[in-house]
Motif scaffolding. Sequence first.
Motif, short mmCIF file in Angstrom:
data_model
loop_
_atom_site.label_atom_id
_atom_site.label_comp_id
_atom_site.label_asym_id
_atom_site.label_seq_id
_atom_site.Cartn_x
_atom_site.Cartn_y
_atom_site.Cartn_z
N GLY A 58 80.77 -9.47 29.80
CA GLY A 58 80.13 -10.64 29.21
C GLY A 58 81.02 -11.33 28.19
N ALA A 59 81.70 -10.55 27.37
CA ALA A 59 82.60 -11.14 26.36
C ALA A 59 83.75 -11.88 27.02
N LEU A 60 84.28 -11.32 28.10
CA LEU A 60 85.38 -11.99 28.80
C LEU A 60 84.93 -13.31 29.42
N THR A 61 83.73 -13.33 30.00
CA THR A 61 83.27 -14.59 30.59
C THR A 61 83.05 -15.66 29.53
N ILE A 62 82.51 -15.25 28.39
CA ILE A 62 82.32 -16.22 27.30
C ILE A 62 83.67 -16.69 26.78
N LEU A 63 84.58 -15.75 26.55
CA LEU A 63 85.89 -16.09 26.01
C LEU A 63 86.65 -17.06 26.92
N PHE A 64 86.67 -16.77 28.21
CA PHE A 64 87.45 -17.60 29.14
C PHE A 64 86.68 -18.82 29.64
N TYR A 66 84.46 -18.96 31.90
CA TYR A 66 84.33 -18.87 33.35
C TYR A 66 83.10 -18.03 33.67
N ARG A 67 82.16 -18.60 34.43
CA ARG A 67 80.91 -17.92 34.75
C ARG A 67 80.16 -17.50 33.49
N MET A 68 80.11 -18.41 32.53
CA MET A 68 79.48 -18.11 31.24
C MET A 68 78.00 -17.82 31.39
N ARG A 69 77.33 -18.47 32.32
CA ARG A 69 75.90 -18.21 32.50
C ARG A 69 75.67 -16.76 32.90
N LEU A 70 76.45 -16.27 33.86
CA LEU A 70 76.33 -14.88 34.28
C LEU A 70 76.62 -13.92 33.12
N GLY A 71 77.70 -14.18 32.41
CA GLY A 71 78.06 -13.33 31.28
C GLY A 71 77.01 -13.33 30.18
N ALA A 72 76.46 -14.50 29.89
CA ALA A 72 75.43 -14.59 28.85
C ALA A 72 74.17 -13.85 29.27
N VAL A 73 73.80 -13.94 30.54
CA VAL A 73 72.61 -13.23 31.02
C VAL A 73 72.84 -11.72 30.95
N LEU A 74 74.01 -11.25 31.34
CA LEU A 74 74.31 -9.82 31.25
C LEU A 74 74.28 -9.34 29.80
N LEU A 75 74.82 -10.13 28.91
CA LEU A 75 74.78 -9.76 27.49
C LEU A 75 73.35 -9.75 26.96
N LEU A 76 72.53 -10.69 27.40
CA LEU A 76 71.14 -10.71 26.96
C LEU A 76 70.37 -9.51 27.51
N ILE A 77 70.69 -9.08 28.72
CA ILE A 77 70.06 -7.89 29.29
C ILE A 77 70.32 -6.68 28.40
N TYR A 78 71.48 -6.63 27.80
CA TYR A 78 71.81 -5.54 26.87
C TYR A 78 71.25 -5.81 25.47
N TYR A 127 89.51 -26.26 27.64
CA TYR A 127 90.23 -25.00 27.48
C TYR A 127 89.41 -23.86 28.08
N ARG A 128 89.33 -23.85 29.39
CA ARG A 128 88.61 -22.80 30.09
C ARG A 128 89.41 -22.37 31.31
N LEU A 129 89.11 -21.20 31.81
CA LEU A 129 89.90 -20.60 32.88
C LEU A 129 89.87 -21.44 34.16
N ARG A 130 88.71 -21.88 34.59
CA ARG A 130 88.59 -22.65 35.84
C ARG A 130 89.41 -23.94 35.77
#
Length: 138
Positions: A58-64, A66-78, A127-130
Amino acid sequence: MKDIFDLVGRILLSFIFFFEAYDYFAYERLNKEAMTIYGLTWNQDFFLYGAILLLLFGALTILFGYRMRLGAVLLLIYWIPLTFIVHDFWAEEPSSNAYRLQSIFFMKNIAIMGGLLIAATHISGKYRLRRLFATTNV
């Protein structure tokens, strides 16, 4: 300027999750003891290393960006269960220091959840990976 603020915001938001993953890994024994205190005795390795993977991914998706929605949802699950289980200030005596401290931690985590919800609905700036892959001839 907006793109710079977006990048700095993503760095700052992801940092807390990288730090939490490091803390879980570095203090594995202490974290397992804490899990036992909170009643999580079944398959502690699975939950501990699963939490580390969720935090890192989740931190990597937010940082880069890229796929921030997926990363944020995974982090919220935790993050949501952690907040309500660990920082249960309502179970403390209202005049105690533990009540005050746990309520501060609870509200901090609620604010982080708000940041994750914003990240889940946000498209990163330039400034994002994609965008970097789209503008290079690789």
